[in-house]
Design an enzyme around this catalytic site. Structure first.
Site, PDB file in Angstrom:
ATOM      1  N   CYS A   1      -7.836   8.640  15.649  1.00 33.77           N
ATOM      2  CA  CYS A   1      -9.083   8.243  15.176  1.00 33.77           C
ATOM      3  C   CYS A   1     -10.836   7.780  15.489  1.00 33.77           C
ATOM      4  CB  CYS A   1      -8.698   7.137  14.142  1.00 33.77           C
ATOM      5  SG  CYS A   1      -8.028   7.711  13.122  1.00 33.77           S
TER       6      CYS A   1
ATOM      7  N   HIS B   1     -14.936   2.961  11.368  1.00 29.32           N
ATOM      8  CA  HIS B   1     -14.012   4.079  11.810  1.00 29.32           C
ATOM      9  C   HIS B   1     -13.751   3.671   9.701  1.00 29.32           C
ATOM     10  CE1 HIS B   1     -10.822   6.852  10.940  1.00 29.32           C
ATOM     11  NE2 HIS B   1      -9.886   5.554  11.112  1.00 29.32           N
TER      12      HIS B   1
ATOM     13  N   ASN C   1      -9.432   8.602   4.749  1.00 29.14           N
ATOM     14  CA  ASN C   1      -9.894   8.802   6.594  1.00 29.14           C
ATOM     15  C   ASN C   1      -9.743  10.265   6.475  1.00 29.14           C
ATOM     16  OD1 ASN C   1      -9.389   8.182   9.052  1.00 29.14           O
ATOM     17  ND2 ASN C   1      -7.327   7.252   8.999  1.00 29.14           N
TER      18      ASN C   1
HETATM   19  O1  UT7 Z   1      -6.945   5.659  10.932  1.00 25.23           O
HETATM   20  C1  UT7 Z   1      -6.153   5.386  11.548  1.00 25.23           C
HETATM   21  C2  UT7 Z   1      -4.899   4.065  11.829  1.00 25.23           C
HETATM   22  N1  UT7 Z   1      -4.298   3.888  10.939  1.00 25.23           N
HETATM   23  C3  UT7 Z   1      -5.244   2.934   9.782  1.00 25.23           C
HETATM   24  O2  UT7 Z   1      -5.518   2.066  10.202  1.00 25.23           O
HETATM   25  C4  UT7 Z   1      -3.517   2.698   8.683  1.00 25.23           C
HETATM   26  C5  UT7 Z   1      -3.249   1.386   8.669  1.00 25.23           C
HETATM   27  N2  UT7 Z   1      -2.368   0.787   7.232  1.00 25.23           N
HETATM   28  C6  UT7 Z   1      -3.124   0.807   6.305  1.00 25.23           C
HETATM   29  O3  UT7 Z   1      -3.723   1.258   5.950  1.00 25.23           O
HETATM   30  C7  UT7 Z   1      -1.635   0.693   4.977  1.00 25.23           C
HETATM   31  O4  UT7 Z   1      -0.739  -0.337   6.350  1.00 25.23           O
HETATM   32  C8  UT7 Z   1      -1.077   1.496   4.124  1.00 25.23           C
HETATM   33  C9  UT7 Z   1      -2.551   1.667   3.481  1.00 25.23           C
HETATM   34  C10 UT7 Z   1      -0.758   3.095   5.215  1.00 25.23           C
HETATM   35  C11 UT7 Z   1      -0.355   0.965   3.639  1.00 25.23           C
HETATM   36  O5  UT7 Z   1      -0.679  -0.571   3.088  1.00 25.23           O
HETATM   37  P1  UT7 Z   1       0.193  -1.560   3.373  1.00 25.23           P
HETATM   38  O6  UT7 Z   1      -0.263  -2.624   2.400  1.00 25.23           O
HETATM   39  O7  UT7 Z   1       0.266  -2.143   4.163  1.00 25.23           O
HETATM   40  O8  UT7 Z   1       1.821  -1.156   2.179  1.00 25.23           O
HETATM   41  P2  UT7 Z   1       2.994  -1.656   3.401  1.00 25.23           P
HETATM   42  O9  UT7 Z   1       3.593  -0.067   4.286  1.00 25.23           O
HETATM   43  O10 UT7 Z   1       3.631  -2.552   3.578  1.00 25.23           O
HETATM   44  O11 UT7 Z   1       4.616  -0.882   1.704  1.00 25.23           O
HETATM   45  C12 UT7 Z   1       4.729  -1.871   0.750  1.00 25.23           C
HETATM   46  C13 UT7 Z   1       5.078  -1.082  -0.270  1.00 25.23           C
HETATM   47  C14 UT7 Z   1       6.292  -0.513   0.542  1.00 25.23           C
HETATM   48  O12 UT7 Z   1       7.918  -0.737  -0.727  1.00 25.23           O
HETATM   49  P3  UT7 Z   1       8.567  -1.496  -0.612  1.00 25.23           P
HETATM   50  O13 UT7 Z   1       9.090  -1.316   0.561  1.00 25.23           O
HETATM   51  O14 UT7 Z   1       8.049  -3.624  -0.513  1.00 25.23           O
HETATM   52  O15 UT7 Z   1       9.796  -1.921  -1.605  1.00 25.23           O
HETATM   53  C15 UT7 Z   1       5.966   0.801  -0.006  1.00 25.23           C
HETATM   54  O16 UT7 Z   1       7.366   1.283   0.538  1.00 25.23           O
HETATM   55  O17 UT7 Z   1       4.951  -0.314  -0.995  1.00 25.23           O
HETATM   56  C16 UT7 Z   1       5.296   1.166  -0.914  1.00 25.23           C
HETATM   57  N3  UT7 Z   1       4.302   1.970  -0.623  1.00 25.23           N
HETATM   58  C17 UT7 Z   1       3.857   2.436  -1.481  1.00 25.23           C
HETATM   59  N4  UT7 Z   1       3.943   1.856  -3.092  1.00 25.23           N
HETATM   60  C18 UT7 Z   1       2.958   3.230  -3.874  1.00 25.23           C
HETATM   61  C19 UT7 Z   1       3.951   3.149   0.639  1.00 25.23           C
HETATM   62  N5  UT7 Z   1       2.576   3.122   0.055  1.00 25.23           N
HETATM   63  C20 UT7 Z   1       2.793   3.641  -1.078  1.00 25.23           C
HETATM   64  C21 UT7 Z   1       2.327   4.776  -2.411  1.00 25.23           C
HETATM   65  N6  UT7 Z   1       2.753   4.615  -3.456  1.00 25.23           N
HETATM   66  N7  UT7 Z   1       1.221   5.736  -2.188  1.00 25.23           N
END
Ligand code: UT7
Length: 332
Positions: A115, A256, A286
């Site tokens: 990215c 980004h 993204n």
């Molecule tokens: O561009 C390159 C670099 N990449 C980035 O900068 C991405 C950085 N990361 C992010 O943007 C975020 O971490 C994400 C959008 C990927 C995820 O958001 P988050 O608020 O960090 O969620 P999380 O990974 O902590 O997951 C929280 C919960 C989990 O469930 P449990 O374990 O709490 O029961 C996930 O399984 O949300 C769940 N989850 C979802 N739920 C509904 C993960 N994806 C989804 C989804 N819909 N699509």
């Protein structure tokens, strides 16, 4: 020494709009979760027969049209991508060929910095131009993320989209505009948190790697999120301090587009109003190396940028790679 100035911009996004509802109908997720956690409402998907180079070609054509110059005036192309058409040859070669750019005048290569690829490529092109060896360069950020994102992984597939953006960088004697400074970093300790497991020399492709779905992007979202917030803010702050800039001096932050919350955190650290931040993540998600030049192109076309505007461009991505750049806008 010559200055390297962006003198034209262009972009291409595929027509096919994929809304959050598309995912609601296919997996355990909701529009509300995606919107509140990422800011994304829709993204674009390229058709099967459109490769990364095809999107790059369209973005470059759009860019050259703005400047009204012939493609054969270009000295070199740098293509930033993590979704090259092939492992080799470089996508820059395929773009040159598809555009019919004059061989043997032109040269080019790809940069793999995920990215951050576009700003890594822009800094490289800047140095080549400042050295006096070249006059006109194309820097294109293009990614067909749907080629490497697991459509069954709800934590990644909702984030990414396909698209490309390009800028024309020209040598100029006008030192009031152009790329002024940049801070770029790599931190390979980030590997475990964001990478593609198979298909490289560590784990060549096999039936097993395909069966285990190891040819898709793997991301530990929360870890990457925290690293992105800190790194983008630190790099932005460094480049601003080095150039004696405060938030008041900056017309535009061009971040980004990975997550709206990361963008907001970066703007907060700069003490910059959100209306001076280029944000289109809600429409495209993204697009990896495409996000920054797509923003630049859209904002230019909408007449929102003025000649001489101070911009801070910031990125973070797989590697980890990250950095920030200070430039003065050079399109009248
Ligand atoms: O561009 C390159 C670099 N990449 C980035 O900068 C991405 C950085 N990361 C992010 O943007 C975020 O971490 C994400 C959008 C990927 C995820 O958001 P988050 O608020 O960090 O969620 P999380 O990974 O902590 O997951 C929280 C919960 C989990 O469930 P449990 O374990 O709490 O029961 C996930 O399984 O949300 C769940 N989850 C979802 N739920 C509904 C993960 N994806 C989804 C989804 N819909 N699509």
């Amino acid at each position: 020494m010559k200055k390297a100035v962006i003198t034209a911009v262009g972009h291409y996004v595929p027509d096919n709009i994929i809304t959050n509802k598309y995912f609601e109908e296919r997996m355990d997720t909701t529009d509300e979760w995606i919107t509140t956690r990422t800011g994304i409402r829709e993204r674009r998907y390229a058709p099967d027969d459109m490769a990364t180079s095809d999107m790059g070609v369209r973005a470059i054509e759009d860019c050259l049209k703005m400047r009204g110059i012939d493609k054969d005036e270009i000295d070199f192309i740098i293509c930033a991508t993590v979704t090259p058409d092939h492992v080799f040859p470089a996508t820059a070669c395929l773009i040159q060929h598809k555009l019919g750019m004059k061989h043997p005048k032109i040269w080019g290569f790809d940069i793999s910095a995920a990215c951050s690829g576009f700003i890594f490529a822009l800094e490289t092109a800047r140095r080549l131009i400042e050295s006096g060896g070249s006059k006109k360069a194309i820097v294109v950020g293009a990614d067909k993320m749907t080629a490497i994102v697991d459509p069954l992984d709800r934590a990644t597939c909702i984030i990414f989209g396909d698209g490309a953006g390009a800028v024309l960088l020209e040598a100029s004697d006008d030192d009031t505009v152009g790329i002024i400074d940049s801070v770029l970093h790599v931190d390979g300790s980030g590997l475990p948190h964001l990478h593609m497991k198979a298909g490289g020399s560590v784990m060549p492709a096999s039936h097993e790697t395909v069966d285990q779905r190891l040819h898709y992007a793997y991301q530990e979202g929360q870890h990457v999120f925290k690293a992105a917030v800190k790194s983008m803010a630190d790099a932005t702050s460094d480049v601003m301090q080095r150039n004696n800039l405060t938030g008041n001096d900056v017309a535009w932050l061009v971040p980004h587009q990975a997550n709206l919350r990361i963008i907001e955190a970066t703007a907060n650290r700069m003490e910059l109003d959100i209306d001076r931040v280029m944000i289109n993540i809600q429409r495209y998600g993204n697009t990896t190396a495409g996000t920054i030049p797509i923003c630049l192109s859209e904002w230019q076309k909408e007449g929102k940028i003025k000649y001489g505007d101070n911009m801070i461009v910031a990125a973070f991505g797989g590697g980890f790679t990250y950095g920030a750049m200070f430039l003065k806008w050079g399109i009248k």
